[in-house]
Design an enzyme around this catalytic site. Structure first.
Site, PDB file in Angstrom:
ATOM      1  N   PHE B 113       8.468  52.056   6.998  1.00 21.12           N
ATOM      2  CA  PHE B 113       7.840  53.379   5.861  1.00 21.12           C
ATOM      3  C   PHE B 113       7.192  54.442   7.085  1.00 21.12           C
ATOM      4  CE2 PHE B 113       5.368  55.419   2.738  1.00 21.12           C
ATOM      5  CZ  PHE B 113       6.369  55.430   2.096  1.00 21.12           C
ATOM      6  N   ARG B 354      18.942  54.493  -3.540  1.00 23.19           N
ATOM      7  CA  ARG B 354      18.565  53.391  -4.442  1.00 23.19           C
ATOM      8  C   ARG B 354      18.445  53.044  -5.686  1.00 23.19           C
ATOM      9  NH1 ARG B 354      11.880  52.594  -1.634  1.00 23.19           N
ATOM     10  NH2 ARG B 354      11.672  53.684  -3.715  1.00 23.19           N
TER      11      ARG B 354
END
Lengths: 395, 395
Positions: B113, B354
């Site tokens: 991330f 997603r």
């Protein structure tokens, strides 16, 4: 004029309690519970992920920061919320150190809150800097040309002694150093003027005089002269210029937004935002005058009625924040006895009785009752009972 | 056996909504609002400062941490709550770097991330270390003897690709390095086994699969072999051996308590604690099986009905977390059209749709409806409307 009867009425204060510990944890504004309940029901439960935009969670740290800015002499768009005060201290001092790469000394004083010293010590060990700690009254004499950062808490958490922010900032600048001011015991308590003092960084918590609730988020302010160039060491995605581009490299957001780190504490910010409603329309000069009135009356009352107590705060109100400390060899037990009688102050090691006066809700009746109960406890030796000598983890 | 109908019923899920975005923000457990309201009324308002002891606020970060420990293969007294995930990443990586003073390289991957990379980059610049970023599949080949820390997110936030924690940890240890695992997309989603893998540090957030609410506090875990010797760089008073002695020098608290920093976020912890009630009795192996069942059915359904979508996740469920990504050149607009029809997933730049499957509340009906709506949006070109092309700040 600020209507202190109305602001007092805005808080939930348990019946029969004289609460002089708002400098540790402010009481709950009556409408804060409803605000948080509505936020949870209508925003978290009802909007789910879309709350970030629809409910404005994303911009909340800035909006709440703007409400605090007015109380500390800062401008709009200069204050941002998030994390805890200790993290904000780290962020401010580390950023200031990066602005003085050829200097390695952080100066602070022994009246600073220990957590600030721990944070600076951890930072210094990590980056190879030096933390110097001197007595509060010796700070000015130790502002030397090798100083990178002067890190001070404006109002001493035990004595209430208030530093002269403008004078010390000017002296630090004269020596080529930057200043970081911790406003934990100042914000909402005294008339802070960050821009007027020319400070460089300021940080503070919001669970004391600002009444944001236990563990409420902290704030950080950066002088506008630095805000576009300062480079934070804690580089989180919320402080990125384009958080949702998910670039691999960090690029700081414009201005104070770069001092955001991770995802903001949305529920806690709702409680704090509600608490700030009470501050709407409060004039800070009036607040300061009220604070002095309360603490002067308390000192006079205690000194007349309790000769065994020694004033631990400056006598000159201009050199005090909004709290008063008295020393007693059995301060812990005395405070326990006071609390048992419904007068809540704080014990601070080793021997300090601490009383905070929050002008928004404390009044002269609180002062009178506190003096009376304290005098009674001492006169009758009520503190000298076994149940008052147990030592628990208190804050 | 875990009763997933009962756990689903524990959440407030808006009527008509198919919510596949619990990997971004989990929904509100029905009783969380009452728990927070009670905490505010009975504890904050009712106990004021005494809540730190009487309501157990002070020990709450550890008690809540213990509840999470079971879900990630850790032991009691090994996990502590506080701050945000970005702060916890900084804390873990900086502590690991201090344990390898003769090494300066942090290795991570491009599937991490971005905030983790920003944090590591900021830390590296501050302490004079080097951050190396390689492709996820090349991590193993880059574990070299100059490595201080291997910092990885176990489950990729876009693709759902799951690293082999045990194998990579063993390789890192073989090279003399320490590991920091970010469990943001793992905790509550897959069967994490930190002690079994022999990991050194782990961190995670609690607002995704753990449903703690927007901005809920993060957690940190330190392997018990390190917990008594690790020296945190973020040294706050709550991590001090004796926080209320107010010593000027820092001395770390025993074990994981030293990874506390500032005052804990009490209101947010009440919401999280309520959310963890739903996890009581949930068997993680059963949860993992359910997650695989849901995501396999979704992939099969989408591939049958939407030939223009390209699977962006590993096909082998053993190499996936609990989310599935599909690519589409107009992924942003497609997701907006889906949301308009009540199927909520996430867009992740540049072209990823997603979908997260939270076994506690998602079921096969959610899967069937998502496939049907997605197929309809693509078949009818519903995404190609002006209102779906606006780009807002979404998370």
């Amino acid at each position: 004029m600020t209507d202190f009867a109305a602001t007092r009425d805005a808080f939930h204060l348990p019946d029969g309690l004289t609460y002089l510990d708002g400098n540790s944890l402010g009481p709950m504004p009556r409408h804060a519970a409803d605000r948080v309940a509505a936020m949870m029901r209508d925003e978290w439960a009802g909007m789910l992920i879309s709350g970030w935009n629809r409910a404005g969670w994303y911009v909340q740290p800035r909006k709440v920061g703007d409400r605090i800015a007015r109380l500390i002499g800062a401008g709009e768009g200069q204050v941002i919320m998030g994390d805890t005060l200790s993290i904000k201290v780290f962020q401010a001092v580390s950023a200031a150190l990066r602005m003085r790469p050829d200097r390695r000394v952080i100066l602070s004083d022994s009246g600073n809150f220990p957590s600030d010293l721990y944070v600076a010590q951890g930072l210094a060990e990590t980056v190879g800097a030096e933390l110097r700690v001197v007595a509060p009254e010796e700070v000015a004499a130790h502002i030397t040309p090798d100083l990178a950062v002067l890190m001070l808490t404006e109002v001493d958490y035990r004595t209430g002694r208030r530093h002269d922010m403008a004078a010390l900032t000017a002296a630090a600048h004269e020596a080529g150093a930057l200043t970081v001011w911790d406003l934990a015991h100042s914000a909402g308590a005294v008339d802070v003027d960050l821009l007027g003092a020319g400070a460089d960084f300021a940080v503070g918590c919001t669970y004391k005089y600002l009444n944001g609730g236990p563990g409420a988020p902290a704030f950080i302010w950066v002088h506008p002269d630095h805000a576009e160039t300062v480079r934070p060491c804690l580089q989180g995605w919320m402080g990125h210029a384009q958080p949702f581009a998910f670039d691999q490299g960090y690029a700081p957001a414009p201005g104070i937004e770069r001092m955001r780190v991770g995802t903001p504490p949305v529920i806690a910010l709702a409680a704090l935002d509600a608490a700030l409603d009470v501050w709407e329309g409060v004039d800070m000069a009036t607040l300061r005058a009220r604070s002095i009135e309360l603490s002067e009356a308390f000192i006079a009352g205690v000194e007349a009625a309790c000769p065994e107590l020694v004033l631990h705060s400056p006598r000159d109100p201009a050199q005090r924040g909004s709290q008063v400390g008295f020393r007693h060899p059995q301060a812990y037990a005395v405070m326990q006895a006071l609390i048992a009688q419904g007068v809540v102050g704080d014990f601070r090691a080793p021997d300090v009785l601490r009383f905070g006066f929050a002008p928004l809700y404390n009044d002269m009746e609180d002062v009178a009752r506190a003096v009376e109960v304290l005098a009674g406890v001492l006169r009758q030796g009520l503190w000298d009972r076994p149940e008052h000598h147990r030592r628990a983890a208190v804050t």
